[in-house]
Design a protein around this motif. Sequence first.
Motif, short mmCIF file in Angstrom:
data_model
loop_
_atom_site.label_atom_id
_atom_site.label_comp_id
_atom_site.label_asym_id
_atom_site.label_seq_id
_atom_site.Cartn_x
_atom_site.Cartn_y
_atom_site.Cartn_z
N ILE A 114 -12.34 14.33 -5.20
CA ILE A 114 -11.47 13.19 -4.90
C ILE A 114 -10.01 13.62 -5.05
CG2 ILE A 114 -11.50 12.30 -7.27
CD1 ILE A 114 -11.66 9.43 -6.02
N VAL A 115 -9.15 12.98 -4.27
CA VAL A 115 -7.70 13.23 -4.37
C VAL A 115 -6.97 11.93 -4.04
CG1 VAL A 115 -7.46 13.99 -1.94
CG2 VAL A 115 -5.81 14.77 -3.67
N ALA A 116 -5.83 11.74 -4.70
CA ALA A 116 -4.97 10.59 -4.41
C ALA A 116 -3.58 11.09 -4.05
CB ALA A 116 -4.89 9.66 -5.61
N VAL A 117 -2.92 10.37 -3.14
CA VAL A 117 -1.56 10.72 -2.72
C VAL A 117 -0.69 9.48 -2.74
CG1 VAL A 117 -2.34 12.67 -1.29
CG2 VAL A 117 -2.00 10.42 -0.25
N ARG A 118 0.62 9.71 -2.86
CA ARG A 118 1.57 8.59 -2.91
C ARG A 118 2.63 8.77 -1.82
NH1 ARG A 118 6.21 6.32 -4.55
NH2 ARG A 118 6.10 4.46 -5.84
N HIS A 170 0.85 -1.19 0.00
CA HIS A 170 0.00 0.00 0.00
C HIS A 170 0.89 1.24 0.00
CE1 HIS A 170 -2.80 -3.05 1.33
NE2 HIS A 170 -2.13 -3.19 2.45
N HIS A 171 0.97 1.93 -1.13
CA HIS A 171 1.73 3.18 -1.16
C HIS A 171 0.94 4.34 -1.74
CE1 HIS A 171 2.83 1.18 -4.99
NE2 HIS A 171 2.71 2.40 -5.47
N VAL A 172 -0.28 4.09 -2.19
CA VAL A 172 -1.17 5.15 -2.68
C VAL A 172 -2.47 5.08 -1.89
CG1 VAL A 172 -2.44 6.06 -4.67
CG2 VAL A 172 -0.16 5.07 -5.00
N SER A 173 -2.99 6.25 -1.55
CA SER A 173 -4.30 6.32 -0.91
C SER A 173 -5.13 7.37 -1.62
CB SER A 173 -4.17 6.67 0.58
OG SER A 173 -3.70 7.99 0.73
N ALA A 174 -6.42 7.34 -1.36
CA ALA A 174 -7.33 8.34 -1.92
C ALA A 174 -8.34 8.75 -0.85
CB ALA A 174 -8.05 7.79 -3.14
N ALA A 175 -8.80 9.98 -0.98
CA ALA A 175 -9.87 10.49 -0.13
C ALA A 175 -10.95 11.06 -1.05
CB ALA A 175 -9.35 11.54 0.83
N LEU A 176 -12.19 10.80 -0.69
CA LEU A 176 -13.34 11.21 -1.48
C LEU A 176 -14.32 11.93 -0.57
CD1 LEU A 176 -15.15 10.92 -4.08
CD2 LEU A 176 -15.97 8.79 -3.06
N ALA A 216 -6.33 3.08 -5.50
CA ALA A 216 -6.96 3.68 -4.32
C ALA A 216 -8.26 4.40 -4.68
CB ALA A 216 -5.99 4.64 -3.64
N GLU A 217 -8.30 5.04 -5.84
CA GLU A 217 -9.52 5.74 -6.24
C GLU A 217 -10.68 4.75 -6.39
OE1 GLU A 217 -6.10 8.05 -8.29
OE2 GLU A 217 -6.53 5.99 -7.71
N ALA A 218 -10.41 3.59 -6.99
CA ALA A 218 -11.45 2.57 -7.13
C ALA A 218 -11.89 2.06 -5.76
CB ALA A 218 -10.94 1.42 -7.99
N GLY A 267 -20.81 16.14 2.33
CA GLY A 267 -19.69 16.41 3.23
C GLY A 267 -19.01 15.22 3.87
N GLU A 268 -19.52 14.00 3.68
CA GLU A 268 -18.86 12.83 4.24
C GLU A 268 -17.53 12.61 3.52
OE1 GLU A 268 -23.06 12.61 5.13
OE2 GLU A 268 -22.06 12.73 3.20
N ILE A 269 -16.53 12.17 4.28
CA ILE A 269 -15.22 11.87 3.71
C ILE A 269 -14.92 10.39 3.89
CG2 ILE A 269 -12.72 12.23 3.91
CD1 ILE A 269 -13.28 15.13 4.58
N PHE A 270 -14.52 9.75 2.79
CA PHE A 270 -14.10 8.35 2.81
C PHE A 270 -12.64 8.29 2.39
CE2 PHE A 270 -18.63 8.27 2.22
CZ PHE A 270 -19.04 7.24 3.06
N THR A 271 -11.90 7.35 2.97
CA THR A 271 -10.51 7.13 2.59
C THR A 271 -10.27 5.66 2.33
OG1 THR A 271 -9.78 6.86 4.89
CG2 THR A 271 -9.66 9.09 3.95
N ALA A 272 -9.27 5.38 1.51
CA ALA A 272 -8.90 3.99 1.22
C ALA A 272 -7.48 3.96 0.67
CB ALA A 272 -9.86 3.37 0.21
#
Length: 138
Positions: free
Chosen positions: A78-82, A29-35, A59-61, A40-45
Motif C-alpha cells: 500500500i502507498v499514500a500520496v498527498r 480530497h488531497h490524499v489518495s492511496a493505492a493498494l 485514503a488508506e481506509a 496483482g490487482e490494484i485498487f485506488t481511492a
Amino acid sequence: MDYEISIEDETLVAAAQEIIRKRYEWERHHVSAALRTKTGEIFTAVHLEASLPRVTVCAEAMVIGKAISEGYKDFDTIVAVRHPDPDSEDREIKIVSPCGMCRELIADYGRDCKVIIMQEDKLAKTDILELLPMRYSR
C-alpha cells in the motif's frame, strides 16, 4: 526497510498519483492511496475530508474498504500520496506515511502488508509492523 522497490511498486505509486490528480478537490480530497493485492490487482481511492475532522476518512481506509468490498483480502503493498495545496510553491505529489490509525488498520487487515514510504529522499518499502512497533495483540 529492507525491500527493493520494484517496477510494480513504482506502478502502484503512479496509480496513487494518477487518482489524486483526477479527483483532487480543495478541502475535500488531497490524499489518495493505492493498494496491490497478492494476486496483482490494484485498487485506488481518495480520502474524504469532513467539516468535523473526526469524521474524515483516510485514503488508506477507503482503499482497504474498496478492495474488501470487491472480494479481495490478501494485501501485498500500500502507498499514500498527498496533492499540494493550491498556494504551495512545491507542486509535486508526494508520498506520505500512514497515520497511526491507518497503521493499525493496515496491520489488522494485512498483517504482512508492505508500505511504501519516503526515507532520506528516496522510496523505501517496509513491513507494516515495522511502522507499528510494540503493537498490541488481537
